[in-house]
Structures are given as structure tokens and as C-alpha cells.
Design a protein around this motif. Structure first.
Motif, PDB file in Angstrom:
ATOM      1  N   HIS A   1      -0.520 -14.989  13.255  1.00 10.21           N
ATOM      2  CA  HIS A   1      -0.278 -15.040  14.627  1.00 10.21           C
ATOM      3  C   HIS A   1      -0.804 -16.238  15.369  1.00 10.21           C
ATOM      4  O   HIS A   1      -1.729 -17.003  15.218  1.00 10.21           O
ATOM      5  N   GLY A   2       0.245 -16.550  16.362  1.00 12.71           N
ATOM      6  CA  GLY A   2       0.097 -17.763  17.187  1.00 12.71           C
ATOM      7  C   GLY A   2      -0.507 -17.544  18.512  1.00 12.71           C
ATOM      8  O   GLY A   2      -0.714 -18.580  19.332  1.00 12.71           O
ATOM      9  N   ASN A   3      -1.009 -16.243  18.590  1.00 11.09           N
ATOM     10  CA  ASN A   3      -1.528 -16.006  20.171  1.00 11.09           C
ATOM     11  C   ASN A   3      -2.457 -14.494  19.875  1.00 11.09           C
ATOM     12  O   ASN A   3      -2.761 -14.140  18.679  1.00 11.09           O
ATOM     13  N   VAL A   4      -3.047 -14.053  20.880  1.00  8.20           N
ATOM     14  CA  VAL A   4      -3.863 -12.901  20.815  1.00  8.20           C
ATOM     15  C   VAL A   4      -3.410 -11.657  20.014  1.00  8.20           C
ATOM     16  O   VAL A   4      -2.324 -11.425  20.341  1.00  8.20           O
ATOM     17  N   VAL A   5      -4.153 -11.206  19.134  1.00 14.11           N
ATOM     18  CA  VAL A   5      -3.666 -10.094  18.338  1.00 14.11           C
ATOM     19  C   VAL A   5      -4.281  -8.812  19.125  1.00 14.11           C
ATOM     20  O   VAL A   5      -5.198  -8.407  19.307  1.00 14.11           O
ATOM     21  N   SER A   6      -3.192  -8.087  19.527  1.00 13.28           N
ATOM     22  CA  SER A   6      -3.302  -6.991  20.439  1.00 13.28           C
ATOM     23  C   SER A   6      -3.665  -5.778  19.907  1.00 13.28           C
ATOM     24  O   SER A   6      -4.511  -4.783  20.528  1.00 13.28           O
TER      25      SER A   6
END
Length: 401
Positions: free
Chosen positions: A221-226
Motif C-alpha cells: 500500500h502507498g498510505n495508511v492501512v486502515s
């Protein structure tokens, strides 16, 4: 746990909602159906549940889908009756926002995590606290194992997850610095032998209960994994991210190491906050900060439709065991219950399959139906999940990618 949307990922302003959430609490929700380059709106029934006074952080079906439970930043947890829309119980013994709640498989015990640093176990019938454990840092999430024996919670600053006995709160494992940043969600696998956790460090990790070590690190992923969720078989994990995508990972033999995870993208123009598999794994439901809920077909790996009638960020989602209802929690303190029982009868959903040249065939391995594209030069004989779990070298012992 709902998190503030980063400035660069903030969704663009939405147009005024023609169906505002006002009494009466029943209405027709907008459904945006993807149809090969054009969008069409239709209407499906939904019900609005009003009771919380601040953003709703979690929503889960329970009691055989006849009830559902919600937690909120108003420091409360509410148990709702689906049929009547009434509140069965209102639990209020936290002193800060409740970040997540979950029920034991027998529906007798409730577990809650909170910014007040406590993990609490409640008696569902009496509302009394059975035990409480106070940690050093605010707690961001919690989950109960499928056999009801263990509960896990995640924290913020020390980036840790804690596993405890559900009957007493006694410690089982304490994984300090499991991640490089705050833990956003933690989930038990169906067999209870693994714990998946997601983080602001842009990774998901899987910790093994038997070997007491992290066996997989998922970082595409390229950002926060929610958020993350397992299928009922436990072989597949889905992760959602602020990069606006969903990724599907084979966690049985780890073929993502060589082939990469399956990617679901283009369904949202805002950060994806939450995800869940349907019981039969045929659908994935995801919530987003763009005020919408998307429903994806896992066999054909395409978005079936988007539910659009929230007025603010969608913070959590769930789907009933019979795939007939979807729950979505919202930052505006409301919960919507969508009736998607006639999902496959919606004209645009049907026409999308035809325009895509799709056909439904039977999987040669699991015998379940799945979608294929007739334009594909090499037609698969097995569904995506069986292809993910195809026989191959055991890569579970290799270091994380």
C-alpha cells in the motif's frame, strides 16, 4: 479506528444530497452503479438509526443478524434491534471515545477498547463490567477470536498489540513495536491461530499464536492501512488503505511474494476506511471518507455498485450472513442499514456484466460459481481464491516482503 484524513487525501466536496437524513428514519438511498464509463442512479431502501451523539466508530451484526452493535466517540456502545430500530442496551462506563466493540460468539460478553486506555469485558444482559485492564497508551481497536477464548487490542504510540484471555483479561502475549507506527486494526483468523494487524506505517502484519512470531509483512500500500479482514476459510486477507485501494492477499502459501496481491481500485475518490468479506466470500464491502460504501464482486474482481447517502465519512461497515443487508457507520453519528437483497436484479449491475463480456462458470476445485471475461485469451478454470491457494512451495517461513 476512525482516523483523521490526511490533507493530501481529503476527498473533494460532494454535491448537496437530495435525500437528506431527516425524519422519518426510512428512505431511498442513492446507489451509484458503475456502467463502463457512465454512472447511473437508482434507489434502494435503507433505514437510519439515530442514537449516538458523536461519530460512530464501529458497527457489527450479531444475534443471528437480528441485532447489531455500535460504538461511538460519545463514550457509549449501543445494542440495536434490527426489526424495530429500538435500542436494546446502552453501555456507558468509558471516560473517552470508544474506538471499537465486539461480541463473543455466544453473544454473552461484549469487549470494548477506548482512548481512556482501557480494554473492558461486559456482561451483555446485565451491562456490568466483568473485568477491565488499563494500558499505558490509548487503545485503537479490539477483536475476539472465533472460539471466544482470546481478545486482542492495538495501541497508538507504542505501536503494540496485546492478546489476553477473554474470560479473565490475563495476558497471553504483548507485542511491543509490532509496527513502525500506530496500529489501526487487529483481527483474529477464523482458526484463532493468527492475528492480522494494520498500521499507519503502511503495512499489515500477521503474527502466529503458536510460534509467537510475525510470519508475514504485507507492504504494497502507498498510505495508511486502515483495516483488514479474513475470509471464513482464513486463506485470504483483504486490506483497505488511505491510498484508495483494496488489496487481496493469499496468506496460505504466500504467492503474493512472487505475483503480488489482487488489487481493487477506482471505486473511491477518498481514503478507504474499512472493509469486510461476506460470509461466503463472494462480496467485499468497503467504506470511505468520500461518504460512500462500495460493494465488490470477488470472483470477477469488479465493483458492483456504490451506496451513496451518507453526509460525512463512512467509518466502518459490515454485511449480514445472508448478504441481504449492509451496515455503515458514519462520522455524523448515524448508522445506515441498507437492503441489498435484490442487488443482482438492479439493471445496471446486470448490464455491467453483459457489457464486460462476463460469464459465470463453475470452479473446477471448490465447485463454486465465479465470473470470467469472455475477452480473456486464457480463460481460467478456477476461481480467484483457488488460484491464490494453488499448490506451490511453502513460503510462510520466508521473511516478509
Amino acid at each position: 479506528m476512525p482516523l483523521p484524513c490526511p490533507q493530501e487525501e481529503a476527498p473533494a466536496p460532494l454535491p448537496d444530497n437530495p435525500l437528506a437524513l431527516e425524519p422519518p428514519s426510512r428512505g431511498d438511498g442513492l446507489v451509484e452503479e458503475s456502467e463502463r464509463g457512465r454512472q447511473r442512479l437508482t434507489q434502494i431502501p435503507y433505514q437510519v438509526y439515530l442514537g449516538h451523539t458523536s461519530q460512530v466508530s464501529c458497527c457489527n451484526f450479531c444475534f443471528g443478524d437480528t441485532r447489531f452493535i455500535t460504538s461511538s466517540f460519545d463514550e457509549s456502545v449501543i445494542l440495536w434491534d434490527v426489526a424495530t430500530g429500538s435500542q436494546v442496551c446502552d453501555y456507558r462506563l468509558h471516560s473517552a471515545p470508544v474506538t471499537q466493540c465486539c461480541l463473543s460468539p455466544d453473544n454473552q460478553r461484549l469487549f470494548t477498547s477506548s482512548w481512556d486506555k482501557s480494554l473492558k469485558a461486559w456482561d451483555v444482559e446485565t451491562g456490568k463490567v466483568l473485568w477491565a485492564v488499563v494500558h499505558h497508551r490509548p487503545l485503537t481497536c479490539c477483536d475476539i477470536s472465533f472460539d471466544g477464548r482470546h481478545v486482542v487490542c492495538g495501541s497508538d504510540i507504542n505501536n503494540a498489540i496485546y492478546i489476553r484471555a477473554s474470560d479473565s483479561g490475563s495476558p497471553i502475549a504483548s507485542l511491543q513495536e509490532q509496527h513502525g507506527s500506530m496500529v489501526t486494526r487487529c483481527r483474529f483468523s477464523p482458526d484463532g491461530q493468527r492475528v492480522a494487524s494494520t498500521s499507519c506505517d503502511r503495512t499489515a502484519r500477521i503474527w502466529d499464536m503458536l510460534t509467537h512470531r510475525t510470519t508475514m509483512t504485507l507492504q504494497r500500500h502507498g498510505n495508511v492501512v486502515s483495516d483488514c479482514c479474513f475470509t471464513q476459510q482464513g486463506n485470504t486477507l483483504c486490506t483497505s488503505s488511505w491510498d484508495r485501494t483494496l488489496l487481496i492477499w493469499d496468506v496460505s502459501v504466500g504467492q503474493f511474494r512472487s505475483q503480488g496481491p489482487l488489487k481493487l481500485a477506482g471505486g473511491h475518490r477518498g481514503c478507504v476506511s474499512s472493509c469486510t468479506f461476506s460470509r461466503d466470500a463472494n462480496l467485499i464491502v468497503a467504506g470511505s471518507y468520500d461518504h460512500s460504501v462500495s460493494i465488490w464482486d470477488t470472483a470477477g474482481l469488479y465493483m458492483k455498485l456504490v451506496l451513496k447517502d451518507h453526509n460525512d465519512w463512512v467509518t466502518d461497515v459490515d454485511i449480514s450472513a445472508d448478504n441481504a443487508s449492509v451496515l455503515s457507520a458514519c462520522k455524523d453519528s448515524t448508522v445506515l442499514l441498507w437492503n441489498i437483497e435484490r442487488l443482482d436484479q438492479i439493471p445496471a449491475v446486470q448490464s455491467q456484466r453483459k457489457l464486460g463480456g462476463e460469464n459465470v462458470v463453475q470452479c473446477a476445485d471448490c465447485r463454486k460459481p465465479f465470473s470470467i471475461c469472455l475477452e480473456d485469451s486464457s480463460l481460467p478454470t478456477c476461481c480467484p481464491f483457488c488460484r491464490l491457494s494453488a499448490t506451490g512451495p511453502d513460503l510462510s517461513q520466508l521473511p516478509g516482503v
